[in-house]
Write an enzyme that holds these catalytic residues in place. Structure first.
Site, PDB file in Angstrom:
ATOM      1  N   ARG A 238       0.855  -1.181   0.000  1.00 37.12           N
ATOM      2  CA  ARG A 238       0.000   0.000   0.000  1.00 37.12           C
ATOM      3  C   ARG A 238       0.898   1.240   0.000  1.00 37.12           C
ATOM      4  O   ARG A 238       1.943   1.245   0.670  1.00 37.12           O
ATOM      5  CB  ARG A 238      -0.916   0.037   1.227  1.00 37.12           C
ATOM      6  CG  ARG A 238      -2.050  -0.979   1.211  1.00 37.12           C
ATOM      7  CD  ARG A 238      -3.095  -0.677   0.130  1.00 37.12           C
ATOM      8  NE  ARG A 238      -4.198  -1.608   0.133  1.00 37.12           N
ATOM      9  CZ  ARG A 238      -4.268  -2.726  -0.608  1.00 37.12           C
ATOM     10  NH1 ARG A 238      -3.267  -3.054  -1.393  1.00 37.12           N
ATOM     11  NH2 ARG A 238      -5.338  -3.486  -0.565  1.00 37.12           N
ATOM     12  N   GLU A 267      -4.250   7.293  -4.971  1.00 36.46           N
ATOM     13  CA  GLU A 267      -4.474   6.568  -6.234  1.00 36.46           C
ATOM     14  C   GLU A 267      -5.783   7.032  -6.858  1.00 36.46           C
ATOM     15  O   GLU A 267      -6.780   7.145  -6.135  1.00 36.46           O
ATOM     16  CB  GLU A 267      -4.516   5.060  -5.962  1.00 36.46           C
ATOM     17  CG  GLU A 267      -3.176   4.552  -5.455  1.00 36.46           C
ATOM     18  CD  GLU A 267      -3.151   3.043  -5.201  1.00 36.46           C
ATOM     19  OE1 GLU A 267      -4.168   2.377  -5.451  1.00 36.46           O
ATOM     20  OE2 GLU A 267      -2.105   2.558  -4.752  1.00 36.46           O
ATOM     21  N   HIS A 286      -1.620  -0.117  -9.702  1.00 36.85           N
ATOM     22  CA  HIS A 286      -2.150  -1.051  -8.680  1.00 36.85           C
ATOM     23  C   HIS A 286      -2.824  -2.269  -9.341  1.00 36.85           C
ATOM     24  O   HIS A 286      -4.042  -2.469  -9.207  1.00 36.85           O
ATOM     25  CB  HIS A 286      -3.135  -0.325  -7.750  1.00 36.85           C
ATOM     26  CG  HIS A 286      -3.321  -1.029  -6.429  1.00 36.85           C
ATOM     27  ND1 HIS A 286      -3.672  -0.391  -5.272  1.00 36.85           N
ATOM     28  CD2 HIS A 286      -3.190  -2.336  -6.099  1.00 36.85           C
ATOM     29  CE1 HIS A 286      -3.768  -1.268  -4.285  1.00 36.85           C
ATOM     30  NE2 HIS A 286      -3.480  -2.461  -4.772  1.00 36.85           N
TER      31      HIS A 286
HETATM   32  C1  DGY Z   1      -4.956  -6.448  -2.692  1.00 40.17           C
HETATM   33  O1  DGY Z   1      -5.801  -7.221  -3.170  1.00 40.17           O
HETATM   34  O2  DGY Z   1      -5.091  -5.961  -1.575  1.00 40.17           O
HETATM   35  C2  DGY Z   1      -3.695  -6.154  -3.421  1.00 40.17           C
HETATM   36  O3  DGY Z   1      -3.489  -4.789  -3.514  1.00 40.17           O
HETATM   37  C3  DGY Z   1      -3.532  -6.875  -4.748  1.00 40.17           C
HETATM   38  O4  DGY Z   1      -3.629  -6.054  -5.874  1.00 40.17           O
END
Ligand code: DGY
Length: 329
Positions: A238, A267, A286
């Protein structure tokens, strides 16, 4: 009346069709634009279940918007976008999508590591933009991956699977995690080290830790300064785990060599963000778990969890374990 499910993004019809017999399903109509807050709140007022995205802020206001909400299924393994304490307090089950995305996310993480180390994006752009003038001895020379040291911060299932990938490249594997993983140490040969030692010794520092109060801003300027000057930093967890201004300074001051980022503090990242101006940054939108197969399985798992809760059964992948206790009382 059939229970009402609201899905905060448009999902393929073939995924939801089999649930339509028992549930009334409504979706936000856009595939690539998040549901506006006021619509989310309106829908939450009526919903028995929400199927949410990691980009939706699910705070206490959403959780308490209506009287019938029983379950929220988040299309991600991470659930830092959800106030799980509020959900537990109000008797709402929170579900995520672990396991089904482990391999796919590990593949992407390793691909990002390779793309960053070997400068694949710069190289591909050079060819496509017609700027490849000649073969030359150090044209876009990157960093070797094989026989180097990888340091994985956050040894959950995705971390373990990245470590497994690294064994194929004859890498030395270090890891740091809240708890030690004796099984991984035995089977993969990963070595547990303190965080400081990991950042100092690794050629590739791969961040896969969940975002929590403890991991927020874990990667500060001071941490980047401890890394090798040739280090490549990869973040597939993250954005807020990293102080982005500190990362930018570390890259510009050549305190580290490069960064591969699948996640950002905000984002989508703004097109004029300073990090995007650097040639030694590989930036992705992402897409860790984004293969057609895996995203479809994740959607199905979310709907299955919702189905289970709305028909009085335990979900398959519950986040707020305390909710289970409430069920059994
Ligand atoms: C999630 O699913 O939390 C991850 O970011 C995978 O993209």
């Amino acid at each position: 009346m059939r229970p009402y499910i609201f899905i905060t993004r448009k999902l393929p019809e073939n995924v939801i069709v089999k649930f339509k017999e028992h549930f009334e399903i409504n979706m936000w109509e856009k595939e690539d634009i998040p549901v506006p807050r006021e619509i989310l709140l309106e829908e939450a007022k009526k919903a028995d279940a929400l199927l949410t995205m990691l980009s939706d802020l699910i705070d206490e206001e959403v959780i308490t918007a209506g009287p019938s909400l029983k379950v929220i299924a988040n299309l991600a393994v991470g659930y830092d976008n959800i106030d799980t304490h509020a959900a537990t307090k109000h008797g709402i089950a929170i579900c995520n999508t672990p396991d089904v995305l482990t391999d796919t996310t590990a593949d992407l993480t390793f691909a990002l590591l390779m793309a960053t180390a070997r400068r694949l994006i710069e190289a591909a752009e050079l060819v496509k933009e017609g700027n490849w003038k000649s073969w030359s001895p150090l044209l876009l020379a990157g960093h070797d991956i094989h026989h180097k040291t990888i340091g994985i911060v956050g040894m959950g299932k995705i971390g373990e699977t990245v470590a497994k990938r690294a064994t194929g490249f004859d890498m030395e594997i270090l890891y740091h995690n809240r708890s030690r993983k004796p099984e991984v140490e035995k089977t993969i040969g990963a070595q547990y080290v303190p965080f400081e030692e990991l950042v100092e010794r690794s050629d590739f520092i791969v961040c896969l830790t969940p975002l929590t109060e403890e991991t927020k801003n874990l990667f500060t300027r001071e941490v980047f300064q401890k890394m090798k000057k040739s280090a490549v930093f990869i973040n597939a967890s993250r954005g807020p785990v990293v102080d982005e201004a500190a990362l930018y300074d570390a890259l510009v001051e050549k305190e580290i060599a490069a960064a591969g980022l699948d996640v950002f503090t905000k984002e989508p990242i703004a097109a004029d963000h300073p990090l995007l101006k650097l040639t030694n940054v590989v930036a992705l939108p992402h897409i860790g778990s984004s293969s057609v197969e895996t995203r479809t399985t994740m959607m199905e798992l979310c709907l299955e969890n919702i189905d289970r809760v709305l028909t009085g059964r335990n979900p398959k992948t519950l986040v707020n374990k305390e909710w289970k206790l409430q069920l059994s009382h």
